[in-house]
Design a protein around this motif. Structure first.
Motif, PDB file in Angstrom:
ATOM      1  N   LYS A  73      38.975  27.447  36.279  1.00 50.28           N
ATOM      2  CA  LYS A  73      38.883  28.908  36.206  1.00 50.28           C
ATOM      3  C   LYS A  73      37.799  29.341  35.225  1.00 50.28           C
ATOM      4  O   LYS A  73      37.002  30.244  35.515  1.00 50.28           O
ATOM      5  N   VAL A  74      37.751  28.700  34.056  1.00 48.49           N
ATOM      6  CA  VAL A  74      36.752  29.057  33.044  1.00 48.49           C
ATOM      7  C   VAL A  74      35.346  28.734  33.546  1.00 48.49           C
ATOM      8  O   VAL A  74      34.423  29.558  33.427  1.00 48.49           O
ATOM      9  N   PHE A  75      35.146  27.553  34.122  1.00 53.45           N
ATOM     10  CA  PHE A  75      33.823  27.194  34.635  1.00 53.45           C
ATOM     11  C   PHE A  75      33.375  28.156  35.732  1.00 53.45           C
ATOM     12  O   PHE A  75      32.204  28.517  35.828  1.00 53.45           O
ATOM     13  N   THR A  76      34.321  28.562  36.590  1.00 52.82           N
ATOM     14  CA  THR A  76      33.978  29.501  37.658  1.00 52.82           C
ATOM     15  C   THR A  76      33.584  30.859  37.089  1.00 52.82           C
ATOM     16  O   THR A  76      32.667  31.512  37.595  1.00 52.82           O
ATOM     17  N   GLU A  77      34.257  31.290  36.009  1.00 53.62           N
ATOM     18  CA  GLU A  77      33.892  32.551  35.359  1.00 53.62           C
ATOM     19  C   GLU A  77      32.470  32.481  34.802  1.00 53.62           C
ATOM     20  O   GLU A  77      31.717  33.447  34.855  1.00 53.62           O
ATOM     21  N   TYR A  78      32.101  31.319  34.264  1.00 57.63           N
ATOM     22  CA  TYR A  78      30.784  31.172  33.652  1.00 57.63           C
ATOM     23  C   TYR A  78      29.673  30.950  34.677  1.00 57.63           C
ATOM     24  O   TYR A  78      28.578  31.491  34.546  1.00 57.63           O
ATOM     25  N   PHE A  79      29.934  30.128  35.694  1.00 52.01           N
ATOM     26  CA  PHE A  79      28.875  29.684  36.598  1.00 52.01           C
ATOM     27  C   PHE A  79      29.019  30.221  38.016  1.00 52.01           C
ATOM     28  O   PHE A  79      28.262  29.833  38.894  1.00 52.01           O
ATOM     29  N   ASN A  80      30.022  31.097  38.264  1.00 52.89           N
ATOM     30  CA  ASN A  80      30.297  31.682  39.592  1.00 52.89           C
ATOM     31  C   ASN A  80      30.887  30.680  40.576  1.00 52.89           C
ATOM     32  O   ASN A  80      31.714  31.041  41.394  1.00 52.89           O
ATOM     33  N   ALA A  81      30.466  29.428  40.511  1.00 51.80           N
ATOM     34  CA  ALA A  81      31.028  28.401  41.397  1.00 51.80           C
ATOM     35  C   ALA A  81      31.021  27.077  40.652  1.00 51.80           C
ATOM     36  O   ALA A  81      30.028  26.727  39.998  1.00 51.80           O
TER      37      ALA A  81
END
Length: 435
Positions: A89-97
């Motif tokens: 979830k955190v990585f997706t928030e930062y990198f969109n995917a």
């Protein structure tokens, strides 16, 4: 406790590794992919927890990336798996995917996040909004590390100090999704309700909220009698802000909320339901053509209205030359889905609608065509709950004593909502009225 965390590509090659405890050699990850493939060959599915030679591998897959945590301790598997989900979830928030390419482009910030989210193998800060306050994406190398927000050193790690609003408001949505499978005669084969309470919080300071529901277990444990219907929720899952000890003792949902949007809780109700929207379908096949008659019934209260109704009816893959006639809404043939879609912007409770469809069949077909996929139904009914769940109160307490406005809304929508198709009728003359 996790000894180390790895991000791997689909071949099992490490993209990033973070060793937290030093009690497992990093080469142990080489056994993960062979072990996973062995278990898949034996059991036909990959288990999220694998063990070999005293090392436990906990993993999940997101697109073309495996996230793996290793431990030698008698660790809480669910805690570590939840940490991996939160990491996604955190990585997706930062990198969109979250995918291999985005990982290769963001090594520096990923290591920063891994260091902040886990300390000596113990999960720490996992809220994306708090992390984004002092770990930014503006540069790959953070030249000046800003002072961490007070939330990091506070027991309330999901909310920062000093939040202020001119108008204090709380919006609460009770959203229930109906999962249902109905046979061709209208009998319900399976049904359940998946509910979620979603909130938007715009409150100053560090407020404490107390939410009361018409919870059957609460009424029974306190010896009180519910004025109306009481519901018995199962598989309840809370956001980390909820005080679980308080809920376990007296079923009070008490919490200091995060700022902005979040999902407070989810629940399930395993109950026998009647279809809210029932579709009766008659299918006739003839030489060179196939005909459908679909009757939709809104089987809920007259004062309620379903919005954005879509009824997806499957047709043979080689059907062509569509003709439609409906009493309400619009119909469109969608060949890439091998279906036609009947759309109604509004469908009032207690009403019925009728559709006739005609297709050409250019190929020669057998007498007994194969069984078609089920009809799918999509809808959304505002100000309506199937379970009867009610928000009895939402109290907001803050030391400054300001007045806040709580808004509550109920929504019922489709989940996996399917109605099986009847066997086609084959005859020389059509018994359906012409289009």
């Amino acid at each position: 406790m996790a000894s180390s965390v790895f991000l791997l590509d689909l071949k099992g090659k490490p993209l990033i590794a973070r060793d937290y405890r030093g009690d497992i050699p990093l080469t142990a990850i080489e056994r993960f992919m062979p072990l996973l493939q062995e278990r898949e060959d034996e059991e036909g599915t990959g288990l999220p927890v694998l063990t070999e030679n005293g090392v436990t591998y906990l993993h999940l897959r997101e697109k073309d990336v495996y996230l793996v945590a290793l431990t030698r301790k008698n660790a809480n598997a669910m805690t570590l798996l939840q940490f991996l989900h939160q990491l996604c979830k955190v990585f997706t928030e930062y990198f969109n995917a979250l995918e291999e390419e985005s990982i290769r482009d963001n090594f520096v910030i990923i290591y920063e996040l891994l260091d902040e989210m886990m300390d000596y193998g113990i999960p720490q800060i996992t809220e994306p909004k708090i992390l984004q306050e002092y770990i930014t994406q503006e540069s790959h190398i953070l030249e000046i590390m800003p002072r961490p927000p007070l939330a990091v050193t506070n027991a309330v790690s999901w909310r920062s100090e000093g939040i202020s609003y001119r108008k204090n408001e709380v919006f609460l949505d009770v959203v229930e999704s109906i999962n249902m499978l109905v046979n061709p005669t209208g009998n319900v084969l399976s049904s359940d309700i998946r509910g979620a309470i979603k909130m938007k919080v715009y409150l100053t300071g560090m407020p404490e909220l107390r939410l009361g529901l018409n919870d059957k277990v609460m009424f029974e444990s306190t010896g009180r009698t519910a004025k109306g219907k009481a519901v018995e929720m199962e598989d309840i899952r809370f956001h980390q802000c909820v005080r679980l000890s308080k809920f376990e003792t007296d079923r009070t949902i008490s919490f200091i909320p995060p700022d902005g949007e979040f999902e407070l809780m989810t629940y399930r109700l395993n109950t026998q339901l009647k279809p809210l929207i029932l579709c009766e379908c008659v299918v006739e096949t003839h030489r060179g053509r196939i005909e459908f008659m679909v009757k939709a019934k809104a089987q809920f209260k007259h004062r309620s209205t379903a919005n954005n109704v879509e009824i997806v009816v499957p047709v043979p893959g080689d059907a062509d030359s569509p003709k439609f006639k409906s009493t309400v809404g619009s119909v469109k043939y969608v060949p890439e889905q091998s279906a036609f879609v009947w759309k109604m912007k509004q469908f009032q409770g207690g009403k019925e609608a009728l559709l006739r469809a005609h297709f050409g069949l250019p190929s020669i077909r057998d007498e007994d065509p194969e069984r078609r996929p089920p009809i799918g139904v999509k809808f959304e009914i505002p100000y309506f709950t199937t379970s009867g769940i009610q928000v009895r109160y939402l109290k907001i307490v803050e030391k400054s004593g300001y007045q806040a406005l709580p808004w509550v809304r109920y929504i019922t929508k489709n989940g996996d909502y399917q109605l099986r198709m009847p066997d086609p009728l084959t005859s020389g003359e059509s018994r359906l009225p012409p289009i």
